[in-house]
Scaffold this motif. Structure first.
Motif, PDB file in Angstrom:
ATOM      1  N   ARG A 120      -6.085  28.175  -2.450  1.00  0.00           N
ATOM      2  CA  ARG A 120      -5.936  26.846  -2.814  1.00  0.00           C
ATOM      3  C   ARG A 120      -6.194  25.865  -1.465  1.00  0.00           C
ATOM      4  N   ARG A 121      -7.060  25.071  -1.813  1.00  0.00           N
ATOM      5  CA  ARG A 121      -7.291  24.044  -0.749  1.00  0.00           C
ATOM      6  C   ARG A 121      -7.748  22.526  -1.356  1.00  0.00           C
ATOM      7  N   ASN A 122      -7.525  21.756  -0.589  1.00  0.00           N
ATOM      8  CA  ASN A 122      -8.035  20.160  -0.788  1.00  0.00           C
ATOM      9  C   ASN A 122      -9.403  19.883  -0.455  1.00  0.00           C
ATOM     10  N   GLY A 123      -9.881  18.813  -0.484  1.00  0.00           N
ATOM     11  CA  GLY A 123     -10.995  18.456  -0.035  1.00  0.00           C
ATOM     12  C   GLY A 123     -12.421  18.730  -0.984  1.00  0.00           C
ATOM     13  N   GLY A 124     -13.338  18.299  -0.288  1.00  0.00           N
ATOM     14  CA  GLY A 124     -14.551  18.289  -1.153  1.00  0.00           C
ATOM     15  C   GLY A 124     -15.508  19.443  -1.191  1.00  0.00           C
ATOM     16  N   THR A 162       0.980  -1.158  -0.155  1.00  0.00           N
ATOM     17  CA  THR A 162      -0.007   0.169  -0.141  1.00  0.00           C
ATOM     18  C   THR A 162       0.901   1.116  -0.032  1.00  0.00           C
ATOM     19  N   VAL A 163       0.182   2.438  -0.495  1.00  0.00           N
ATOM     20  CA  VAL A 163       1.003   3.518  -0.538  1.00  0.00           C
ATOM     21  C   VAL A 163       0.041   4.569   0.442  1.00  0.00           C
ATOM     22  N   THR A 164       0.347   5.020   1.378  1.00  0.00           N
ATOM     23  CA  THR A 164      -0.342   5.968   2.251  1.00  0.00           C
ATOM     24  C   THR A 164      -0.274   7.421   1.690  1.00  0.00           C
ATOM     25  N   ILE A 165      -1.323   7.879   1.397  1.00  0.00           N
ATOM     26  CA  ILE A 165      -1.209   9.247   0.522  1.00  0.00           C
ATOM     27  C   ILE A 165      -2.007  10.477   1.416  1.00  0.00           C
ATOM     28  N   ALA A 166      -0.994  11.279   1.580  1.00  0.00           N
ATOM     29  CA  ALA A 166      -1.452  12.618   2.202  1.00  0.00           C
ATOM     30  C   ALA A 166      -1.337  13.849   1.738  1.00  0.00           C
ATOM     31  N   SER A 167      -1.878  14.724   1.567  1.00  0.00           N
ATOM     32  CA  SER A 167      -1.806  16.178   0.982  1.00  0.00           C
ATOM     33  C   SER A 167      -0.809  17.083   1.764  1.00  0.00           C
ATOM     34  N   GLY A 168       0.175  17.369   0.874  1.00  0.00           N
ATOM     35  CA  GLY A 168       0.952  18.077   1.586  1.00  0.00           C
ATOM     36  C   GLY A 168       0.816  19.771   1.255  1.00  0.00           C
ATOM     37  N   ASN A 169      -0.401  20.261   1.228  1.00  0.00           N
ATOM     38  CA  ASN A 169      -0.863  21.269   0.794  1.00  0.00           C
ATOM     39  C   ASN A 169      -1.746  21.946   1.578  1.00  0.00           C
TER      40      ASN A 169
END
Lengths: 232, 157
Positions: free
Chosen positions: A133-137, A46-53
């Protein structure tokens, strides 16, 4: 030997039941079958992905500062504490005659820090722009508001309502709606003056005018509008 | 033939029928990749396009190095095709691409599908390579940490 029973019955009855040899073989085969049919242990890396932003915002009204070049070349915004002015001087004969008077600015920002494009006309237009700028829904836009005093005031306490100032909007090469549209100050209020959609750079050039529909005493009238960028 | 014997034979035929596909060529089996390092690789994603301007690019991207070690001894002296499967999973549509050092094939896969990484005879107990794995994901789907699962599969010829 107990009496022969239908195989389904034996699970409902007490006592010992020994199935005939043929049925025993079948039972063994049936027990073996699930083991053979069971999938092999499914290994999987697996690769655990996280946003660095983290959420990032930038607002520039008038002069701004970028370090390391323009944004599209890796530059990053920096703080600029300059407070720019919009000014107009009216001759005595035109005060209150209802003819709009163009205002000028001491802002020297004409190029967009996005890419260096000559977007505004310094001296007559005030640059307003930024990014969000932002992540998420959440797809909601960031909102730019202006906190407007009730009036401009001179040294004697005389006033001119801030609603005497309006602006048009544009930008070199732009067509269609601007992210920071034209408007008029709402005296003594907080008003929305534009939005920045998520993950977008937005910019406009404002040209201010004094509406000149009131007749104040002679004097130098000043006031400060504060612009705020708020993320959802 | 008595009824018990007939029932037994019927069951055995059923079993043969059930088991036959598993023994048949073309069977797909997961490959033990527990020797892969890191087995749960952390990957911090960044904006793919630095500048946020139209057309909007919401893609986050990140690259990590994975030392893949596939236990393929069970297929020794046979030929087969190995695929990298990226199952459909949270946070939604994912794209993975990778380069290799030559033992496996480079490629690209979209979540919910698989891509060939090896075809040919199995001559060693382990198949090893180092992948430079790049993951792309829509930033709008990224609300938290996600564990993205991969799986290597063997299709026997």
């Amino acid at each position: 030997m107990p009496p022969r029973r239908r195989s389904a019955d034996r699970w409902r009855c007490g006592g010992t039941y020994r199935a005939p040899r043929g049925e025993r073989r079948a039972a063994r085969a049936l027990i073996a079958a699930p083991a053979l049919l069971a999938p092999l242990a499914a290994a999987a890396f697996t690769v655990t992905i996280a946003s660095g932003n983290p959420t990032t915002i930038y607002l520039q009204v008038g002069n701004g500062t970028f370090t390391g070049g323009n944004f599209d070349a890796g530059g990053q915004p920096a703080n600029n504490t300059t407070i720019n002015n919009e000014t107009v001087t009216l001759a005595a004969g035109v005060v209150g005659n209802g003819t709009k008077q163009a205002m000028t600015t001491n802002s020297t920002a004409s190029n967009s820090f996005y890419d260096g494009f000559g977007f505004c006309s310094a001296g007559t237009q005030l640059y307003i722009g930024g990014f969000y700028r932002r992540n998420g829904g959440s797809s909601a836009a960031a909102v730019v508001t202006a906190t407007v005093p009730a009036a401009l005031i001179d040294g004697s306490g005389d006033t001119i309502p801030f609603s005497q100032i309006s602006w048009t909007t544009g930008g070199n090469g732009d067509a269609g709606a601007e992210p920071f549209p034209a408007g008029t100050f709402v005296a003594g209020g907080v008003q929305t003056v534009g939005t920045i959609a998520r993950n977008q750079w937005a910019e406009s050039c404002w040209t201010f005018s004094y509406l000149n529909t009131v007749l104040p005493p002679a004097g130098t009238y000043t006031g400060r509008v504060t612009y705020t960028l708020t993320t959802p | 033939m008595n009824s018990a014997r007939a029932a037994t034979l019927s069951l055995l035929w059923l079993l043969v029928a059930l088991l036959a596909p598993a023994a048949h060529a073309g069977r797909t089996s997961p490959i033990d990749d527990t020797g892969t390092l890191p087995y749960d690789a952390p990957l911090v994603l960044r904006w793919q396009q630095l500048s946020p301007r139209r057309p909007v690019n919401n893609t986050l991207t990140g690259t990590t190095s994975i030392r893949v070690r596939l236990k393929v001894g069970s297929w020794m002296h046979r030929t087969g095709r190995i695929y990298l499967l990226l199952p459909a999973q949270s946070p939604g549509t994912l794209t993975a691409s990778w380069t290799t050092q030559g033992r496996l094939l480079p490629g690209r896969v979209i979540s919910g599908s698989r891509t060939l990484v090896y075809a040919g005879p199995v001559t060693t107990a382990f198949l090893e390579d180092v992948l430079q794995l790049t993951l792309n994901v829509d930033a709008r789907q990224m609300d938290q940490l996600y564990h993205v699962n991969f799986q290597f599969q063997m299709d026997e010829d």
